[in-house]
Design an enzyme around this catalytic site. Structure first.
Site, PDB file in Angstrom:
ATOM      1  N   PRO A  11     107.349  62.708  14.498  1.00 42.85           N
ATOM      2  CA  PRO A  11     106.760  62.518  13.179  1.00 42.85           C
ATOM      3  C   PRO A  11     105.417  61.802  13.180  1.00 42.85           C
ATOM      4  CG  PRO A  11     109.053  61.844  13.186  1.00 42.85           C
ATOM      5  CD  PRO A  11     108.722  62.230  14.574  1.00 42.85           C
ATOM      6  N   ASN A  12     104.512  62.343  12.412  1.00 40.91           N
ATOM      7  CA  ASN A  12     103.191  61.752  12.133  1.00 40.91           C
ATOM      8  C   ASN A  12     102.201  61.834  13.291  1.00 40.91           C
ATOM      9  OD1 ASN A  12     103.809  60.854   9.422  1.00 40.91           O
ATOM     10  ND2 ASN A  12     105.201  59.420  10.393  1.00 40.91           N
ATOM     11  N   ARG A  19      94.941  58.985  11.358  1.00 37.75           N
ATOM     12  CA  ARG A  19      96.003  58.028  11.030  1.00 37.75           C
ATOM     13  C   ARG A  19      95.765  56.695  11.731  1.00 37.75           C
ATOM     14  NH1 ARG A  19     101.673  58.208  14.321  1.00 37.75           N
ATOM     15  NH2 ARG A  19     102.658  56.538  13.118  1.00 37.75           N
ATOM     16  N   TYR A  24      95.562  54.002  16.808  1.00 36.20           N
ATOM     17  CA  TYR A  24      95.771  55.241  17.567  1.00 36.20           C
ATOM     18  C   TYR A  24      94.488  55.950  17.994  1.00 36.20           C
ATOM     19  CZ  TYR A  24     100.540  54.569  15.880  1.00 36.20           C
ATOM     20  OH  TYR A  24     101.786  54.054  15.617  1.00 36.20           O
ATOM     21  N   ASN A  79     107.228  61.644  22.992  1.00 37.18           N
ATOM     22  CA  ASN A  79     106.767  60.623  22.057  1.00 37.18           C
ATOM     23  C   ASN A  79     107.457  60.914  20.731  1.00 37.18           C
ATOM     24  OD1 ASN A  79     105.604  58.800  20.376  1.00 37.18           O
ATOM     25  ND2 ASN A  79     103.492  59.206  20.980  1.00 37.18           N
ATOM     26  N   ALA A  82     108.266  57.205  15.222  1.00 35.62           N
ATOM     27  CA  ALA A  82     109.183  56.212  14.637  1.00 35.62           C
ATOM     28  C   ALA A  82     110.647  56.492  14.969  1.00 35.62           C
ATOM     29  CB  ALA A  82     108.983  56.159  13.129  1.00 35.62           C
ATOM     30  N   GLU A 103     109.997  58.454  27.995  1.00 35.36           N
ATOM     31  CA  GLU A 103     109.583  57.980  26.663  1.00 35.36           C
ATOM     32  C   GLU A 103     108.125  57.535  26.743  1.00 35.36           C
ATOM     33  OE1 GLU A 103     112.153  55.123  24.579  1.00 35.36           O
ATOM     34  OE2 GLU A 103     110.314  54.132  23.931  1.00 35.36           O
ATOM     35  N   HIS A 105     104.454  56.343  24.570  1.00 40.37           N
ATOM     36  CA  HIS A 105     103.787  55.887  23.348  1.00 40.37           C
ATOM     37  C   HIS A 105     102.314  55.647  23.607  1.00 40.37           C
ATOM     38  CE1 HIS A 105     107.651  55.315  21.455  1.00 40.37           C
ATOM     39  NE2 HIS A 105     108.049  54.686  22.552  1.00 40.37           N
ATOM     40  N   ARG A 112     103.475  44.978  18.861  1.00 43.64           N
ATOM     41  CA  ARG A 112     103.368  45.292  17.433  1.00 43.64           C
ATOM     42  C   ARG A 112     104.562  44.693  16.658  1.00 43.64           C
ATOM     43  NH1 ARG A 112     102.113  51.466  16.767  1.00 43.64           N
ATOM     44  NH2 ARG A 112     101.725  50.709  14.634  1.00 43.64           N
TER      45      ARG A 112
END
Ligand code: DQA
Length: 149
Positions: A11-12, A19, A24, A79, A82, A103, A105, A112
């Site tokens: 998502p996103n 964004r 990012y 990735n 969320a 995984e 990111h 964060r």
């Protein structure tokens, strides 16, 4: 046989470039995947990329990676956005397949918000790469190539 690497973006991540650019960056997902695809080719691997904002699509992509078919893969760069932090369904999909998943990111999730410090998926992955921007995808791809060669 050429190694088949599947990159799954959740998502996103289709919004990269517009964004939260302070976190990012300005590079789009399309640009990152094009660069990664060329990189994989230079390493003798073949890359396929999928992106979806829907949890079920990501579960299906992980399952398909392990099935015999056009969507199968030797390793997965994931990735999950969320969903990383709460999707038990995606975790179960990763746990169910016999394909190594890394995984990945862009941001350093540990630097964060607290809710990003927990991944429900990491435990069932072969490893985690986070915090290197678009380079995270190359590092994850490298790890899979080394692991599978
Ligand atoms: C992300 C980190 C997640 O916490 C966030 O929800 C994302 C992107 C990253 O690549 O840094 O969507 O996975």
């Amino acid at each position: 046989m050429t190694l088949q690497i599947l990159v799954i973006n959740g998502p996103n991540l289709n919004m990269l470039g517009q964004r939260e650019t302070d976190i990012y960056g300005h590079v789009t997902l399309q640009e990152i995947m094009a660069d990664l695809s060329a990189y994989a080719t230079s390493k003798g691997a073949e890359l396929r990329c999928v992106q979806s904002n829907l949890e079920g699509d990501l579960v299906a992509a992980v399952q398909a990676a392990a099935a015999n078919g056009a969507e199968s893969a030797d390793g997965v760069v994931l990735n999950a956005g969320a969903l990383t932090h709460y999707s038990i369904a995606l975790r179960d999909a990763v746990a169910a397949v016999d394909v190594p998943v890394v995984e990945t990111h862009l941001s350093n999730v540990y630097a964060r918000e607290d809710f990003r410090h927990r991944s429900v998926i990491a435990e069932v992955c072969v490893g985690v790469v986070a915090g290197f921007g678009p380079l995270s995808y190359r590092l994850a791809t490298d790890a899979l190539i080394k692991l599978l060669s």
